[in-house]
Design a protein around this motif. Sequence first.
Motif, PDB file in Angstrom:
ATOM      1  N   TYR A  88       0.833  -1.207   0.000  1.00 48.74           N
ATOM      2  CA  TYR A  88       0.000   0.000   0.000  1.00 48.74           C
ATOM      3  C   TYR A  88       0.871   1.263   0.000  1.00 48.74           C
ATOM      4  O   TYR A  88       0.648   2.198  -0.770  1.00 48.74           O
ATOM      5  CB  TYR A  88      -0.918  -0.024   1.225  1.00 48.74           C
ATOM      6  CG  TYR A  88      -1.746   1.219   1.397  1.00 48.74           C
ATOM      7  CD1 TYR A  88      -2.962   1.374   0.732  1.00 48.74           C
ATOM      8  CD2 TYR A  88      -1.310   2.258   2.229  1.00 48.74           C
ATOM      9  CE1 TYR A  88      -3.714   2.535   0.894  1.00 48.74           C
ATOM     10  CE2 TYR A  88      -2.053   3.404   2.385  1.00 48.74           C
ATOM     11  CZ  TYR A  88      -3.252   3.542   1.722  1.00 48.74           C
ATOM     12  OH  TYR A  88      -3.989   4.680   1.868  1.00 48.74           O
ATOM     13  N   ARG A  91       2.592   1.717  -3.337  1.00 42.20           N
ATOM     14  CA  ARG A  91       1.669   2.281  -4.330  1.00 42.20           C
ATOM     15  C   ARG A  91       1.391   3.759  -4.063  1.00 42.20           C
ATOM     16  O   ARG A  91       1.335   4.579  -4.953  1.00 42.20           O
ATOM     17  CB  ARG A  91       0.318   1.545  -4.248  1.00 42.20           C
ATOM     18  CG  ARG A  91       0.203   0.318  -5.093  1.00 42.20           C
ATOM     19  CD  ARG A  91      -1.258  -0.105  -5.314  1.00 42.20           C
ATOM     20  NE  ARG A  91      -2.191   0.109  -4.237  1.00 42.20           N
ATOM     21  CZ  ARG A  91      -2.392  -0.741  -3.214  1.00 42.20           C
ATOM     22  NH1 ARG A  91      -1.707  -1.844  -3.122  1.00 42.20           N
ATOM     23  NH2 ARG A  91      -3.301  -0.472  -2.286  1.00 42.20           N
ATOM     24  N   THR A  92       1.197   4.099  -2.789  1.00 46.78           N
ATOM     25  CA  THR A  92       0.751   5.446  -2.436  1.00 46.78           C
ATOM     26  C   THR A  92       1.892   6.462  -2.481  1.00 46.78           C
ATOM     27  O   THR A  92       1.722   7.566  -3.003  1.00 46.78           O
ATOM     28  CB  THR A  92       0.109   5.432  -1.029  1.00 46.78           C
ATOM     29  OG1 THR A  92      -0.861   4.382  -1.011  1.00 46.78           O
ATOM     30  CG2 THR A  92      -0.576   6.749  -0.706  1.00 46.78           C
ATOM     31  N   LEU A 294      -6.995  -2.230   2.675  1.00 47.32           N
ATOM     32  CA  LEU A 294      -5.817  -1.520   2.138  1.00 47.32           C
ATOM     33  C   LEU A 294      -5.524  -2.004   0.725  1.00 47.32           C
ATOM     34  O   LEU A 294      -5.221  -1.220  -0.181  1.00 47.32           O
ATOM     35  CB  LEU A 294      -4.576  -1.802   3.008  1.00 47.32           C
ATOM     36  CG  LEU A 294      -4.441  -1.106   4.352  1.00 47.32           C
ATOM     37  CD1 LEU A 294      -3.209  -1.629   5.097  1.00 47.32           C
ATOM     38  CD2 LEU A 294      -4.333   0.411   4.199  1.00 47.32           C
ATOM     39  N   THR A 295      -5.628  -3.317   0.535  1.00 47.59           N
ATOM     40  CA  THR A 295      -5.219  -3.934  -0.731  1.00 47.59           C
ATOM     41  C   THR A 295      -6.198  -3.659  -1.860  1.00 47.59           C
ATOM     42  O   THR A 295      -5.790  -3.349  -2.985  1.00 47.59           O
ATOM     43  CB  THR A 295      -5.062  -5.457  -0.531  1.00 47.59           C
ATOM     44  OG1 THR A 295      -4.092  -5.650   0.502  1.00 47.59           O
ATOM     45  CG2 THR A 295      -4.600  -6.158  -1.799  1.00 47.59           C
ATOM     46  N   ASP A 296      -7.505  -3.742  -1.558  1.00 49.12           N
ATOM     47  CA  ASP A 296      -8.463  -3.625  -2.673  1.00 49.12           C
ATOM     48  C   ASP A 296      -8.956  -2.187  -2.903  1.00 49.12           C
ATOM     49  O   ASP A 296      -9.831  -1.957  -3.733  1.00 49.12           O
ATOM     50  CB  ASP A 296      -9.628  -4.601  -2.489  1.00 49.12           C
ATOM     51  CG  ASP A 296     -10.482  -4.286  -1.260  1.00 49.12           C
ATOM     52  OD1 ASP A 296     -10.374  -3.163  -0.727  1.00 49.12           O
ATOM     53  OD2 ASP A 296     -11.237  -5.165  -0.826  1.00 49.12           O
ATOM     54  N   GLY A 297      -8.401  -1.222  -2.170  1.00 49.94           N
ATOM     55  CA  GLY A 297      -8.734   0.180  -2.442  1.00 49.94           C
ATOM     56  C   GLY A 297      -9.969   0.676  -1.721  1.00 49.94           C
ATOM     57  O   GLY A 297     -10.335   1.854  -1.839  1.00 49.94           O
ATOM     58  N   ARG A 298     -10.634  -0.188  -0.938  1.00 48.47           N
ATOM     59  CA  ARG A 298     -11.860   0.267  -0.281  1.00 48.47           C
ATOM     60  C   ARG A 298     -11.598   1.387   0.735  1.00 48.47           C
ATOM     61  O   ARG A 298     -12.371   2.319   0.862  1.00 48.47           O
ATOM     62  CB  ARG A 298     -12.533  -0.907   0.452  1.00 48.47           C
ATOM     63  CG  ARG A 298     -13.592  -1.596  -0.373  1.00 48.47           C
ATOM     64  CD  ARG A 298     -14.253  -2.700   0.402  1.00 48.47           C
ATOM     65  NE  ARG A 298     -13.394  -3.873   0.554  1.00 48.47           N
ATOM     66  CZ  ARG A 298     -13.751  -4.982   1.188  1.00 48.47           C
ATOM     67  NH1 ARG A 298     -14.965  -5.074   1.731  1.00 48.47           N
ATOM     68  NH2 ARG A 298     -12.939  -6.015   1.278  1.00 48.47           N
ATOM     69  N   ASP A 300      -9.166   3.639   0.739  1.00 47.91           N
ATOM     70  CA  ASP A 300      -8.884   4.899   0.030  1.00 47.91           C
ATOM     71  C   ASP A 300     -10.174   5.508  -0.526  1.00 47.91           C
ATOM     72  O   ASP A 300     -10.390   6.715  -0.441  1.00 47.91           O
ATOM     73  CB  ASP A 300      -7.910   4.649  -1.138  1.00 47.91           C
ATOM     74  CG  ASP A 300      -6.466   4.621  -0.649  1.00 47.91           C
ATOM     75  OD1 ASP A 300      -6.214   4.973   0.515  1.00 47.91           O
ATOM     76  OD2 ASP A 300      -5.581   4.247  -1.449  1.00 47.91           O
ATOM     77  N   ALA A 301     -11.010   4.668  -1.129  1.00 49.62           N
ATOM     78  CA  ALA A 301     -12.246   5.183  -1.730  1.00 49.62           C
ATOM     79  C   ALA A 301     -13.171   5.745  -0.645  1.00 49.62           C
ATOM     80  O   ALA A 301     -13.771   6.815  -0.811  1.00 49.62           O
ATOM     81  CB  ALA A 301     -12.946   4.073  -2.515  1.00 49.62           C
ATOM     82  N   THR A 303     -12.273   6.869   2.291  1.00 53.79           N
ATOM     83  CA  THR A 303     -11.661   8.103   2.796  1.00 53.79           C
ATOM     84  C   THR A 303     -12.023   9.271   1.876  1.00 53.79           C
ATOM     85  O   THR A 303     -12.501  10.319   2.313  1.00 53.79           O
ATOM     86  CB  THR A 303     -10.122   7.931   2.867  1.00 53.79           C
ATOM     87  OG1 THR A 303      -9.827   6.963   3.868  1.00 53.79           O
ATOM     88  CG2 THR A 303      -9.415   9.226   3.179  1.00 53.79           C
ATOM     89  N   ARG A 304     -11.802   9.068   0.586  1.00 53.73           N
ATOM     90  CA  ARG A 304     -11.989  10.148  -0.395  1.00 53.73           C
ATOM     91  C   ARG A 304     -13.461  10.547  -0.547  1.00 53.73           C
ATOM     92  O   ARG A 304     -13.803  11.729  -0.512  1.00 53.73           O
ATOM     93  CB  ARG A 304     -11.437   9.666  -1.741  1.00 53.73           C
ATOM     94  CG  ARG A 304     -11.426  10.720  -2.848  1.00 53.73           C
ATOM     95  CD  ARG A 304     -11.067  10.089  -4.182  1.00 53.73           C
ATOM     96  NE  ARG A 304     -12.024   9.048  -4.558  1.00 53.73           N
ATOM     97  CZ  ARG A 304     -11.697   7.780  -4.873  1.00 53.73           C
ATOM     98  NH1 ARG A 304     -10.440   7.380  -4.864  1.00 53.73           N
ATOM     99  NH2 ARG A 304     -12.638   6.903  -5.202  1.00 53.73           N
TER     100      ARG A 304
END
Length: 421
Positions: A88, A91-92, A294-298, A300-301, A303-304
């Motif tokens: 993570y 990537r980030t 963390l891995t599948d982006g949930r 981050d999505a 949060t945003r």
Amino acid sequence: MRLSLSGTKMAGLSGLRSIMEDVAASTAGASAGAWLNLSVGNPAPIPEVRDMWRAALTESMAEDFDEAGCRYGPSRGSHALVEAIADYFHRTYGWQLGPENIAVGPGSQMVCFAAAALFAGPGAHGERRIVLPMAPDYTGYQGLCLHDDGIAAIAPLIHREEGHRFRYALDIEALRRRADIGMMLISSPGNPTGRALGRADLDALTALATEREVPLFVDHAYGAPFPRIAQVHTEPVLHDSVVNCFSASKAGLPGERIGFAIGHPTYMAPLAAFMSNSVLHAPQLAQYALARVLTDGRLDATTRDVITPYYRAKKRYVDHLLHELMPADVDWRMHSGEGGMFCWLWVDHPWFEDTALYGRLKERHVFVVPGRHFFVDPPRTPGLAGHATRCFRLSLSADEKVITEGVHRLADVLREMRDAA
Ligand SMILES: Cc1ncc(COP(=O)(O)O)c(C=O)c1O
């Protein structure tokens, strides 16, 4: 029973904990609904956030339980989570991390507690303290140290701004004058103010940590890359002297106790060993659930799309409310910044006192937190004695109806205190 010296300290209730007991006792039972609790540090109950964690934990229960729940795991953190964290952050931020850079614990509070035991206290070079570079800061830090007088905080510079605003700034020169730093610890964005470190301040703190050969712990519980509850001025940096702490709590999972630190192996190895010697490891099912989001982006999505906008809107709402309802002739100021879980307010009048406000509001069934608890020993900190007791914290986690009624009562109490003076 005979308590040791550190036992006496740790068995006692800090100022804020005793208030939390007061809140719990007062709001228990049948009349619970009648109280307006604007003191809580819980994240707001946002349905989409709950749904994300419920789904991730359900998946872990179904798929990871045998591995996660029915055996002990590694003290550094489960392989699944340590790997997910390394991927993570690569990537980030492009960070190159191995397991030696990571230590997972049951909440970032426990990670910081371990750090305090490892890096502060009596040692070969005399008494070293946990130094908070800029008070006010998270009141929970004051319970981290097993020794009396083991923690110190630097008074901030205080800048009045336009309208009903003010902000604190780092007094790096005052910090440099301390010869007893064992570790530095700062939340950014901070609790209670929401103030976030800018790049220049972060660089100055990092340089001082390097010069003194001590770690700088930066606690991102409210910040980047998740949950971005409050405004972030600079993203976390990877540096040999910096230990970055992260937590799932304010991203909606405080009850499951997951936090982790990222830093140089020199600091991570003793932290992982401390976990082994104390709590063995953090709860595993929750580690697997965090690894998933963390891995599948949930995460981050969410949060945003949900968490950041929610707290921004809430802060704006309360800002308008305060401007509308607070007495016009009272010099009240709110710490600058967008979002955050709290409003940090300063009422700069000799007639105002934080604990008197607490008592009067409690009579009206409203809870707020007196400001003094976010400072370390304010009466003995030059420049702070008259400031700390003129501040208080309002939580934004309650729903708008509760906050609106609470601010109405707050404004009434301020008028009353002013008229009585
Ligand atoms: C700045 C800060 N750090 C850490 C914590 C606690 O985090 P955790 O639940 O991960 O122990 C809090 C909780 O209020 C906090 O405000």
